[in-house]
Each structure stands twice: as C-alpha cells, then as structure tokens.
Design a protein around this motif. Structure first.
Motif, PDB file in Angstrom:
ATOM      1  N   VAL A 183     -84.386  85.071 -78.613  1.00  0.00           N
ATOM      2  CA  VAL A 183     -85.818  85.332 -78.455  1.00  0.00           C
ATOM      3  C   VAL A 183     -86.072  85.668 -76.989  1.00  0.00           C
ATOM      4  O   VAL A 183     -85.724  84.893 -76.094  1.00  0.00           O
ATOM      5  CB  VAL A 183     -86.675  84.126 -78.877  1.00  0.00           C
ATOM      6  CG1 VAL A 183     -88.149  84.380 -78.546  1.00  0.00           C
ATOM      7  CG2 VAL A 183     -86.508  83.852 -80.364  1.00  0.00           C
ATOM      8  N   TYR A 184     -86.653  86.826 -76.760  1.00  0.00           N
ATOM      9  CA  TYR A 184     -87.011  87.281 -75.420  1.00  0.00           C
ATOM     10  C   TYR A 184     -88.500  87.040 -75.179  1.00  0.00           C
ATOM     11  O   TYR A 184     -89.332  87.291 -76.065  1.00  0.00           O
ATOM     12  CB  TYR A 184     -86.727  88.773 -75.273  1.00  0.00           C
ATOM     13  CG  TYR A 184     -85.261  89.150 -75.256  1.00  0.00           C
ATOM     14  CD1 TYR A 184     -84.476  88.883 -74.140  1.00  0.00           C
ATOM     15  CD2 TYR A 184     -84.667  89.801 -76.338  1.00  0.00           C
ATOM     16  CE1 TYR A 184     -83.128  89.244 -74.102  1.00  0.00           C
ATOM     17  CE2 TYR A 184     -83.334  90.177 -76.317  1.00  0.00           C
ATOM     18  CZ  TYR A 184     -82.567  89.895 -75.199  1.00  0.00           C
ATOM     19  OH  TYR A 184     -81.241  90.250 -75.168  1.00  0.00           O
TER      20      TYR A 184
ATOM     21  N   ALA B  69     -85.981  88.618 -81.299  1.00  0.00           N
ATOM     22  CA  ALA B  69     -87.434  88.629 -81.425  1.00  0.00           C
ATOM     23  C   ALA B  69     -88.028  88.652 -80.028  1.00  0.00           C
ATOM     24  O   ALA B  69     -87.344  88.344 -79.036  1.00  0.00           O
ATOM     25  CB  ALA B  69     -87.924  87.417 -82.209  1.00  0.00           C
ATOM     26  N   TYR B  70     -89.310  88.992 -79.937  1.00  0.00           N
ATOM     27  CA  TYR B  70     -89.962  89.197 -78.648  1.00  0.00           C
ATOM     28  C   TYR B  70     -91.320  88.534 -78.670  1.00  0.00           C
ATOM     29  O   TYR B  70     -92.090  88.701 -79.625  1.00  0.00           O
ATOM     30  CB  TYR B  70     -90.098  90.692 -78.359  1.00  0.00           C
ATOM     31  CG  TYR B  70     -88.869  91.454 -78.786  1.00  0.00           C
ATOM     32  CD1 TYR B  70     -87.732  91.460 -77.992  1.00  0.00           C
ATOM     33  CD2 TYR B  70     -88.817  92.086 -80.027  1.00  0.00           C
ATOM     34  CE1 TYR B  70     -86.586  92.092 -78.411  1.00  0.00           C
ATOM     35  CE2 TYR B  70     -87.670  92.727 -80.455  1.00  0.00           C
ATOM     36  CZ  TYR B  70     -86.553  92.727 -79.641  1.00  0.00           C
ATOM     37  OH  TYR B  70     -85.407  93.347 -80.065  1.00  0.00           O
ATOM     38  N   ILE B  71     -91.610  87.781 -77.610  1.00  0.00           N
ATOM     39  CA  ILE B  71     -92.886  87.085 -77.491  1.00  0.00           C
ATOM     40  C   ILE B  71     -93.589  87.560 -76.226  1.00  0.00           C
ATOM     41  O   ILE B  71     -92.989  87.597 -75.149  1.00  0.00           O
ATOM     42  CB  ILE B  71     -92.679  85.557 -77.448  1.00  0.00           C
ATOM     43  CG1 ILE B  71     -92.075  85.068 -78.765  1.00  0.00           C
ATOM     44  CG2 ILE B  71     -93.988  84.839 -77.161  1.00  0.00           C
ATOM     45  CD1 ILE B  71     -91.723  83.582 -78.762  1.00  0.00           C
TER      46      ILE B  71
ATOM     47  N   LEU C 220     -90.862  82.359 -82.566  1.00  0.00           N
ATOM     48  CA  LEU C 220     -89.848  81.451 -82.033  1.00  0.00           C
ATOM     49  C   LEU C 220     -89.196  80.656 -83.156  1.00  0.00           C
ATOM     50  O   LEU C 220     -87.964  80.632 -83.295  1.00  0.00           O
ATOM     51  CB  LEU C 220     -90.479  80.513 -81.000  1.00  0.00           C
ATOM     52  CG  LEU C 220     -89.524  79.554 -80.298  1.00  0.00           C
ATOM     53  CD1 LEU C 220     -88.525  80.318 -79.441  1.00  0.00           C
ATOM     54  CD2 LEU C 220     -90.305  78.549 -79.451  1.00  0.00           C
ATOM     55  N   ARG C 221     -90.020  80.013 -83.975  1.00  0.00           N
ATOM     56  CA  ARG C 221     -89.487  79.177 -85.058  1.00  0.00           C
ATOM     57  C   ARG C 221     -88.906  80.022 -86.185  1.00  0.00           C
ATOM     58  O   ARG C 221     -88.014  79.559 -86.911  1.00  0.00           O
ATOM     59  CB  ARG C 221     -90.597  78.274 -85.597  1.00  0.00           C
ATOM     60  CG  ARG C 221     -91.250  77.396 -84.526  1.00  0.00           C
ATOM     61  CD  ARG C 221     -90.392  76.235 -84.110  1.00  0.00           C
ATOM     62  NE  ARG C 221     -90.936  75.527 -82.949  1.00  0.00           N
ATOM     63  CZ  ARG C 221     -90.582  74.315 -82.577  1.00  0.00           C
ATOM     64  NH1 ARG C 221     -89.653  73.659 -83.268  1.00  0.00           N
ATOM     65  NH2 ARG C 221     -91.116  73.744 -81.516  1.00  0.00           N
ATOM     66  N   ASP C 222     -89.397  81.244 -86.338  1.00  0.00           N
ATOM     67  CA  ASP C 222     -88.842  82.125 -87.371  1.00  0.00           C
ATOM     68  C   ASP C 222     -87.436  82.599 -87.008  1.00  0.00           C
ATOM     69  O   ASP C 222     -86.648  82.949 -87.900  1.00  0.00           O
ATOM     70  CB  ASP C 222     -89.740  83.348 -87.571  1.00  0.00           C
ATOM     71  CG  ASP C 222     -91.050  83.010 -88.270  1.00  0.00           C
ATOM     72  OD1 ASP C 222     -91.155  81.895 -88.825  1.00  0.00           O
ATOM     73  OD2 ASP C 222     -91.966  83.850 -88.238  1.00  0.00           O
ATOM     74  N   THR C 223     -87.133  82.620 -85.688  1.00  0.00           N
ATOM     75  CA  THR C 223     -85.860  83.173 -85.237  1.00  0.00           C
ATOM     76  C   THR C 223     -84.844  82.092 -84.878  1.00  0.00           C
ATOM     77  O   THR C 223     -83.653  82.237 -85.163  1.00  0.00           O
ATOM     78  CB  THR C 223     -86.081  84.086 -84.024  1.00  0.00           C
ATOM     79  OG1 THR C 223     -87.106  85.038 -84.318  1.00  0.00           O
ATOM     80  CG2 THR C 223     -84.811  84.827 -83.635  1.00  0.00           C
ATOM     81  N   LEU C 224     -85.308  81.015 -84.264  1.00  0.00           N
ATOM     82  CA  LEU C 224     -84.406  79.960 -83.809  1.00  0.00           C
ATOM     83  C   LEU C 224     -84.570  78.700 -84.653  1.00  0.00           C
ATOM     84  O   LEU C 224     -85.679  78.341 -85.050  1.00  0.00           O
ATOM     85  CB  LEU C 224     -84.675  79.629 -82.335  1.00  0.00           C
ATOM     86  CG  LEU C 224     -84.600  80.794 -81.342  1.00  0.00           C
ATOM     87  CD1 LEU C 224     -84.807  80.277 -79.920  1.00  0.00           C
ATOM     88  CD2 LEU C 224     -83.277  81.544 -81.468  1.00  0.00           C
TER      89      LEU C 224
END
Length: 271
Positions: free
Chosen positions: A104-105, A129-131, A147-151
């Motif tokens: 996640v970036y 993913a990007y935030i 964040l939670r969807d990716t990690l």
C-alpha cells in the motif's frame, strides 16, 4: 483520464515546489515543474552533494525492502511518503523476490497519485493499492478501506517512512505519528525509517542550508541522532543500528561519507 484522475490533476499546483517532485528532480526524473527545479537548485548551490544524498536514501530503501522480503519473510508493506515512481520501487523489489507481496502506497501529492495509479502495477500474484493521505494524519491512513482490503493485519507488515518525517515539524509531533502507526501493526512487523540530519556538516554549510530552507515550504526539519533515535523507542533495532543510510548493510565497494549522504537510516522489529 477518469473522474478520479481529473480531480487529482486539478489539485496539482505547478507554482509551488513539493518535496516529492524536488526529490524526483535530484534523482534525474522528469516529473517536476520549474518551481521544483528552482528550489532543488537553490539547495544544490549550497550543498552540492544533495543528488548523492537522494540516491543513497533511495538505495537504503531498496536494500531494506530486499532484506525484509528475502531474509525476514515479510510479504506486506505500507509505504508512507511514496514519492514519484522511478526504478525499483517497493513493489518492484519485494515482488521480484516474492511475487505474492502486497503493498500500500500513501502520499499527499496528487501528481504522485496520478503516476502511481498508472505505473505501479502489481504482479498477478500480489497487489498494490494507493491512499491519498498526509503522513501527519495517521488516523486517516489507518481508517482507509484500501488499507484493510489490501493488507492482513493479523500478519507482519513492514512500515516504511523513508525521507518523510523531516517534513513534519516538532509542534506536529512526528514521534506521535510513528507511535500511532507502529501501535496498529501486529507483532513481528518492522519499521524502516530514514531521516535527514545536519550532524556531519560543518557550521558554514548548516548556516547556508538553513538560509535556503527557510524560504521553502514545507519546512525542512533535519534532526540529530538523539532525536532520530526517539522514533525507535521500544523497538528492536537491527544491526548495524541507526547509521548513515550509506552504511546500512551496504554492498561491497566504496560508498559516500556521512557528510555526503546526510541521512540516518535503520530497520527495527516490532515485538
């Protein structure tokens, strides 16, 4: 360009320098504007080693990610203060070793996000993913669904805060930022951190750098070793400790001096 990218593009201010675009310029990139180049050259005029410092910081990040993926078995990375995409980004290094790695970036520069979403493509086995968030708002980062969807927060995560905390001033409490992020991570996670310092510089160079930096936003806050050490309180700092970024598990051969690299770097385990 879709609506999301159009919104990001509308936020790009070409008249004000941004650290990510200035860093891109020092690394030889093309994704910067005249304001960024002017600010970068003003700093280079009083500190000619700045391009070396930028390259060494980038190389430290790559070595740290390589170690975490290859030796520590880490498969999840949260990179806050991503910067503009260049060669060997976090996911490039990690997925070359472990294609299933998930990254996640996080960045608050719309130009970074436009380029990241276009260029930072994951391997089929992994994910990126990007935030859109500022490092000063860890609660926003931690609450973002991406964040939670990716990690998976039941498994170790490497938190990267590379060359970002020196843009958070003392009154904004950068130590609290790091504590909040670290506290959210499961045991067995890691913190990768680098931070600019004036410790190895002579008084004349420091005075010249201070004179230039006072006219550049955001405020640049290099810190001495004692202050950088505070970011690692309660963590198990790995060998060789908190050292010049050039001296953290370097490859064989000559390397820049601490006065040329002007940054501390370390990797710590979260128990």
């Amino acid at each position: 360009m879709n609506a999301d990218r159009s919104d990001l593009a509308s936020r790009i201010d070409m008249t004000k320098p941004h650290p990510a675009r200035r860093y891109d310029y020092w690394l030889g990139g093309k994704d910067n504007f005249q304001a960024d180049r002017d600010a970068a050259e003003a700093i280079a005029a009083v500190f000619p080693h700045i391009r070396t410092a930028a390259r060494e910081n980038r190389a430290f990040m790559q070595r740290a990610v390589r170690f975490l993926a290859a030796e520590a078995g880490i498969r999840q990375f949260l990179d806050i203060g991503t910067g503009l995409p260049t060669a060997d980004n976090v996911h490039d290094v990690a997925q070359r070793i472990a294609p299933e790695s998930r990254i996640v970036y996080v960045d608050n520069d719309p130009l970074v996000l436009v380029h990241a979403r276009a260029l930072l493509a994951s391997s089929p086995e992994g994910a990126t993913a990007y935030i859109d968030a500022d490092a000063r708002t860890p609660e926003k980062v931690l609450a973002d669904p991406a964040l939670r969807d990716t990690l998976d927060f039941t498994k170790p995560i490497a938190l990267l805060m590379v060359a970002v905390l020196h843009f958070i001033e003392e009154h904004e409490d950068p130590y609290a930022v790091v504590r909040q992020l670290v506290a959210a991570l499961p045991p067995g996670s890691y913190l990768v951190l680098s931070h600019a310092t004036f410790d190895p510089l002579d008084a004349d160079t420091i005075a010249a750098m201070d004179a230039v930096n006072k006219n550049i936003k955001p405020v640049f806050s290099p810190r001495p070793l004692a202050d950088v050490t505070r970011f690692f309180e309660g963590l198990d700092v790995l060998e060789p400790g908190i050292v010049s970024v050039s001296d953290w598990r370097p490859q064989a051969g000559p390397r820049p001096t601490p006065a040329e690299a002007t940054g501390y770097g370390a990797v710590a385990r979260i128990s």
